[in-house]
Write an enzyme that holds these catalytic residues in place. Structure first.
Site, PDB file in Angstrom:
ATOM      1  N   ASP A 260      -7.252  -7.892  -2.336  1.00 43.03           N
ATOM      2  CA  ASP A 260      -7.152  -6.541  -1.794  1.00 43.03           C
ATOM      3  C   ASP A 260      -6.841  -5.607  -2.965  1.00 43.03           C
ATOM      4  O   ASP A 260      -5.686  -5.410  -3.319  1.00 43.03           O
ATOM      5  CB  ASP A 260      -6.026  -6.516  -0.753  1.00 43.03           C
ATOM      6  CG  ASP A 260      -5.832  -5.140  -0.144  1.00 43.03           C
ATOM      7  OD1 ASP A 260      -6.613  -4.220  -0.480  1.00 43.03           O
ATOM      8  OD2 ASP A 260      -4.902  -4.994   0.668  1.00 43.03           O
ATOM      9  N   ASP A 406      -7.976   2.061  13.947  1.00 44.32           N
ATOM     10  CA  ASP A 406      -7.318   1.316  12.870  1.00 44.32           C
ATOM     11  C   ASP A 406      -5.925   0.863  13.341  1.00 44.32           C
ATOM     12  O   ASP A 406      -5.563   1.018  14.522  1.00 44.32           O
ATOM     13  CB  ASP A 406      -7.285   2.204  11.613  1.00 44.32           C
ATOM     14  CG  ASP A 406      -7.281   1.397  10.324  1.00 44.32           C
ATOM     15  OD1 ASP A 406      -6.625   0.344  10.287  1.00 44.32           O
ATOM     16  OD2 ASP A 406      -7.901   1.833   9.330  1.00 44.32           O
ATOM     17  N   ASP A 519      -9.687  -7.001   9.123  1.00 47.66           N
ATOM     18  CA  ASP A 519      -9.402  -6.411   7.804  1.00 47.66           C
ATOM     19  C   ASP A 519      -8.310  -7.260   7.132  1.00 47.66           C
ATOM     20  O   ASP A 519      -7.753  -8.173   7.747  1.00 47.66           O
ATOM     21  CB  ASP A 519      -8.918  -4.973   8.043  1.00 47.66           C
ATOM     22  CG  ASP A 519      -8.912  -4.138   6.775  1.00 47.66           C
ATOM     23  OD1 ASP A 519      -9.333  -4.617   5.711  1.00 47.66           O
ATOM     24  OD2 ASP A 519      -8.468  -2.969   6.862  1.00 47.66           O
ATOM     25  N   ARG A 579     -13.768  -7.662   5.935  1.00 52.61           N
ATOM     26  CA  ARG A 579     -13.684  -7.203   4.547  1.00 52.61           C
ATOM     27  C   ARG A 579     -13.851  -8.381   3.592  1.00 52.61           C
ATOM     28  O   ARG A 579     -14.479  -8.277   2.559  1.00 52.61           O
ATOM     29  CB  ARG A 579     -12.352  -6.496   4.302  1.00 52.61           C
ATOM     30  CG  ARG A 579     -12.358  -5.716   2.985  1.00 52.61           C
ATOM     31  CD  ARG A 579     -11.170  -4.801   2.868  1.00 52.61           C
ATOM     32  NE  ARG A 579      -9.931  -5.523   2.675  1.00 52.61           N
ATOM     33  CZ  ARG A 579      -8.732  -4.943   2.591  1.00 52.61           C
ATOM     34  NH1 ARG A 579      -8.618  -3.619   2.698  1.00 52.61           N
ATOM     35  NH2 ARG A 579      -7.644  -5.663   2.433  1.00 52.61           N
ATOM     36  N   ASP A 595     -12.254  -0.493   0.256  1.00 53.59           N
ATOM     37  CA  ASP A 595     -11.582   0.804   0.124  1.00 53.59           C
ATOM     38  C   ASP A 595     -12.077   1.560  -1.104  1.00 53.59           C
ATOM     39  O   ASP A 595     -11.437   1.599  -2.153  1.00 53.59           O
ATOM     40  CB  ASP A 595     -10.067   0.578   0.063  1.00 53.59           C
ATOM     41  CG  ASP A 595      -9.551  -0.052   1.348  1.00 53.59           C
ATOM     42  OD1 ASP A 595     -10.309  -0.078   2.348  1.00 53.59           O
ATOM     43  OD2 ASP A 595      -8.407  -0.527   1.358  1.00 53.59           O
ATOM     44  N   HIS A 653     -15.552   6.366   7.330  1.00 55.65           N
ATOM     45  CA  HIS A 653     -14.166   5.912   7.433  1.00 55.65           C
ATOM     46  C   HIS A 653     -13.336   6.674   6.411  1.00 55.65           C
ATOM     47  O   HIS A 653     -13.864   7.137   5.400  1.00 55.65           O
ATOM     48  CB  HIS A 653     -14.091   4.404   7.190  1.00 55.65           C
ATOM     49  CG  HIS A 653     -12.715   3.819   7.380  1.00 55.65           C
ATOM     50  ND1 HIS A 653     -11.862   4.196   8.383  1.00 55.65           N
ATOM     51  CD2 HIS A 653     -12.053   2.854   6.679  1.00 55.65           C
ATOM     52  CE1 HIS A 653     -10.736   3.491   8.289  1.00 55.65           C
ATOM     53  NE2 HIS A 653     -10.824   2.680   7.263  1.00 55.65           N
TER      54      HIS A 653
END
Ligand code: NAG
Ligand code: NAG
Ligand code: NAG
Length: 923
Positions: A260, A406, A519, A579, A595, A653
């Site tokens: 991440d 979300d 996610d 993701r 992201d 998003h």
């Protein structure tokens, strides 16, 4: 503090997430013990020698022992010749101290072996040929494998002697004075002693504040793989980098370790959320693919080299007539596991797509709504917000199929629950959305809030389903809910348990119109090393997290997929966004590029990132429209919509700290342009759907690099700012600020391209600089020879489009021919598969006649959709009459108009049902 919203922050997240902006939170190769050892490996003398006295050949399976001549450790090599021109090369310790992890759940193929002929066999060389006359040459000393298509060498393994397989060993006694230590080792009888020098990182490794206890010591595996006569390789996502892989000389290798990465940088090989250890090489004649099936942390060096022709028995000679031929040398190394390689020998890209698809599965046909437009934000705050956003799309007449929620919609990040203040009546909200034909996606992450009153936590705790730390306790870490634990999704029992959480009776407030977003499944753990699990965490059967890291996210998505199947009793096709990815994740749904940031460079990189995912199976790819972090201005927003309308997954998003950015918030001009962009997607939605249907059947992705369609045109091998959608549409999105011109290169030396809006045509093999650029310009071209079905009526969602009429856009090639397909079904269920309820038609224009042919005779599907008009581009002369002939019915004269300046014929209202056989004759 601009980065994360204050109220969201648990203390531990704060420091770590904010820090993680910079790359210093992630290891470089030099900071990773095994990466360093493998990358610097320079064997001097060759190390591995096969013993052909142990050679066994059985059907399509060859095996033999291999010895590391430096320490006498023995290995087993298995080579399988598989049907459909594929091979498997598997290399493992003959007698490992304990079982090494072997990837499970990725290969879905039966791996049927193909018989072969032994062409030569002596103590030094074994040569085999498969039914297609493709050859494998296995050399004993030093160990080397060569792979040929026909007579052409395309790939070789260990031709640089970089094979290095760290056998499992017992931990040496703690360091003592050197002489004593040497004696002590010599006395140990247990295991053939490694003569590898002990290095400090082998038995423990510290990175920042985290120490990896490495209970099994060094166990990395690495080997060189060369692609001969290739100048371009692609794949190994996920990186925010160019489509054609760069040389890694002078930089770190490409890294595959699902992480991440907060505000990721672009144009480098740093690890991101997904890892697909699959590479493709392409030249004028061949495309080959190679899967390095290993789920541990992996790095790949890529170098462009030249080799002297004379060293090859025979090589292809496509690129240069000189005495040197190009080659790409790659070097792969993984921290643990086996060397297990699948080689797809093509020889064409479409063969490779099929071969890889058979191996790891294809993207199943997504529900129709899911390839339409999605509106997301972190977060739509409450039920009123959702209703207002929905109303905004109504008011501004912008099509939209799905609204997303979300993490904030939950009761304090307890997934499968609702915040009872903000979302008191989710049933009613769902009903409201459904009444507009729209769907909802809610987020469900794998971190489970440590709260014994939360049923998901208490059940998993009681059943022992959580991943364990190195001491055998449930691994505890920080994530959005605070202290959390993570189910061990590698365990099928855990998957089944998780799947029941999606049953309608268990996931209250949802309906069959609710779908799922997984996610944070790298997995992201805010206080872990590199924001993920410690490598010495423990999974099913005692395997370390180190062994399975890159598979974690995929197993979550698989469990969610099972949940969606169970939820509708197997009736509805699931839609899941993930993701984190690994090879095979395409079987469960869509991926997005994570992201990203509201910057032009991030818009640009979305194209190579999705091209890379596309050619590595993960074909349902998109990026956050507008960019997740920061605030896009209206120009960037418009350009992003225009580009994303031509990418497979189309979702806007935004980060919670960004300004609201629903399409109507950028002024009147922007509203119209964004509506146009979204409408362009909807008008082509049946073309997209048809491409996804063929993707399921053949593995060929909807979004394609130009070279797949024009394999011999090497000037397109590194083009990644221009791409195909299917074989009929080429797009060159405008991705620079204030663009006043754009260069478009037209492939296909004997082809013709049409701009169906401006009515201009362009010759293949040329390029054009367009200077009349406005904010409305979207360079999209139809390929001569194509027939594309459109639906032009502007509707609020795909639900309302089902019965709308089609327009066929026919663009003739230089021979006056064109063809195309149309597939559709109910858009939602498995009836297309179980009872063949679908429409599949082929359109063909030749000899001045357009024919619609049924390709699915037993189709039971009823549709009211009809043919409203046909527009034919590239007609040289005006017909005197245009006649519609329906099978078993009389012929009808149709009205038409002809534009002699641009050679366009518009045929009005054929009026036939789209699923009948008919023809239209021009004479
Ligand atoms: C160690 O070497 C001996 C002799 O070469 C061999 O028989 C044995 O299988 C080897 N052990 C391992 C664990 O590879
Ligand atoms: C499609 O149908 C076949 C044959 O009935 C079946 O084996 C397969 O599992 C089905 N696939 C899906 C995705 O339902
Ligand atoms: C179109 O029809 C012509 C004439 O029947 C045939 O030769 C050609 O192969 C067809 N093209 C396609 C793509 O089916």
């Amino acid at each position: 503090m601009r980065l994360l919203h204050g109220t969201l922050l648990v203390l531990a997240c704060l420091t770590i997430s904010i820090e993680s902006v910079d790359r210093n939170n992630f290891k470089s190769c030099a900071q990773s013990g095994f990466c360093k050892r493998q990358r610097d490996h320079n064997p001097g003398e060759p190390t591995y020698k096969a013993d052909f006295a142990t050679l066994k050949i059985d059907n399509g399976h060859l095996s033999c022992q291999v010895e590391n001549v430096k320490n006498s450790v023995l290995f087993q090599l298995d080579l399988f010749l598989l049907k459909d021109n594929r091979l498997r090369f598997r290399f493992n310790e003959l007698n490992p101290l304990k079982k090494r992890y072997e990837v499970e759940g990725v290969i879905v193929d039966t791996l049927e072996e193909e018989k072969f002929v032994v062409v030569r066999k002596d103590s030094e060389l074994v040569e085999l040929k498969n039914g297609l006359n493709n050859k494998v040459a296995l050399y004993a000393n030093p160990l080397k494998a060569e792979f040929y298509i026909g007579d052409y060498l395309v790939a070789s393994f260990n031709s640089k002697n970089l094979l290095k397989f760290e056998h499992l060993r017992t931990k040496p006694a703690p360091p003592e004075p050197p002489q004593e230590n040497a004696e002590a080792q010599a006395e140990q009888p247990v295991q053939n002693e490694s003569q590898d020098s002990e290095e400090p990182d082998m038995w423990e490794e510290t990175y920042k504040t985290h120490t990896d206890s490495k209970p099994n010591g060094p166990q990395s595996v690495g080997m060189d793989i060369s692609f001969h006569d290739f100048e371009h390789v692609y794949g190994i996502p996920q990186h925010a980098d160019k489509f054609a892989l760069r040389s890694t000389a002078g930089a770190d290798p490409y890294r595959l370790y699902n992480l991440d990465v907060f505000e990721y940088e672009i144009n480098n090989g740093m690890a991101l959320y997904g890892s697909i250890p699959y590479i493709l090489a392409h030249n004028k004649k061949f495309t080959v693919g190679l899967l390095w099936l290993n789920a541990a942390e992996t790095w790949i060096d890529v170098r462009s080299n030249k080799a002297d022709k004379s060293i090859f028995s025979k090589v292809a000679d496509f690129i240069t007539k000189s005495n040197e031929i190009p080659q790409i040398d790659t070097h792969w190394f993984s921290e643990s596991g086996l060397i297990d390689i699948y080689l797809m020998l093509g020889p064409k890209s479409t063969d490779v797509f099929r071969q890889y698809g058979e191996l790891t599965g294809n993207t199943p046909l997504p529900p129709l709504f899911s390839i339409a437009y999605h509106q997301c934000r972190w977060n739509y705050n409450d039920e009123d917000d959702v209703k207002n956003v929905n109303a905004g799309f109504e008011e501004h007449q912008i099509p939209m199929d799905v609204i997303w929620l979300d993490i904030e919609h939950t009761n304090d990040k307890r997934y499968f629950t609702w915040d009872s203040i903000k979302f008191p009546t989710p049933d009613q909200m769902m009903e409201h959305l459904s009444s507009f034909g729209r769907k909802l996606v809610t987020i469900v992450d794998p971190h489970i809030k440590s709260d014994s009153n939360y049923h998901v936590y208490s059940e998993a705790k009681e059943k022992g389903y959580f991943v364990k730390d190195k001491n055998g306790n449930d691994l505890d870490g920080w994530c959005w809910p605070g202290s959390s634990a993570w189910p061990d999704f590698l365990n099928d029992e855990v998957k089944n348990w998780w799947s029941t959480k999606f049953l309608l009776e268990n996931y209250k407030g949802t309906t069959l119109d609710t779908y799922t977003w997984n996610d944070m499944n790298e997995p992201s753990m805010f206080n872990g090393p590199e924001i993920t699990f410690p490598k010495d965490a423990v999974h099913l059967n005692g395997f370390e997290h180190r062994d399975v890291h890159n598979l974690y996210g995929q197993n979550l998505v698989k469990a969610t997929f099972l949940g969606h199947m169970a939820r509708s009793n197997g009736q509805r096709r699931p839609f899941i966004l993930t993701r984190s990815t690994f090879a095979g994740s395409q079987r469960y749904g869509a991926v997005w590029t994570g992201d990203n940031t509201a910057e032009w460079e991030h818009l640009q990189i979305s194209i190579p990132m999705c091209l890379t995912f596309s050619v590595t199976g993960m074909s349902f790819c998109g990026s956050d429209v507008g960019g997740f972090f920061k605030n896009p201005d209206s120009e960037l927003m418009i350009r992003w919509y225009q580009a994303a309308a031509y990418q497979p997954f189309f979702r806007s998003h935004a980060h919670i700290d960004t300004k609201r950015r629903e399409p109507w918030l950028f002024g009147e001009e922007a509203i119209n342009l964004i509506r146009d962009a979204i409408h362009s997607r909807y008008s082509l939605i049946y073309y997209w759907y048809t491409l996804f249907y063929f993707n399921e059947k053949t593995g060929k992705p909807p979004m394609l690099p130009i070279w797949v369609e024009f394999p011999e045109e090497n000037e397109f091998y590194d083009v990644d700012d221009q791409h195909m959608v299917g074989s009929a549409i080429m797009v060159k999105p405008i991705t620079t600020k204030g663009a006043s011109s754009v260069d478009v290169k037209f492939p296909g030396n004997n082809e013709i391209w049409y701009d169906v809006k401006s009515l201009r045509t362009f010759q293949g093999g040329s390029s054009t600089t367009f200077t009349d650029i406005t904010l409305a310009t979207v360079p999209v071209f139809h390929r001569g020879g194509s027939i594309i079905p459109y639906k032009f009526r502007l509707r609020r969602s795909t639900t309302q489009m089902a019965d709308d009429p089609f327009t066929l856009i026919v663009c003739l090639d230089k021979q006056g021919l064109a063809s195309g397909h149309l597939y559709f079904d109910d858009g939602l269920t498995f009836n297309y598969n179980s009872s063949k309820e679908f429409v599949l038609r082929e359109f063909n224009f030749s000899n001045n006649k357009l024919i619609s042919k049924n390709l699915e005779m037993s189709s039971l599907f009823k549709t009211y959709a009809w043919l409203e008009r046909v527009i034919i581009y590239g007609i040289k002369t005006e017909p005197k009459k245009v006649t519609l002939e329906e099978s078993g019915s009389k012929s009808t004269q149709l009205q038409f108009s002809f534009d002699s300046k641009s050679n366009v014929l518009l045929i009005r209202k054929p009026g036939v049902n789209i699923n009948t056989d008919w023809s239209i004759l021009l004479d």
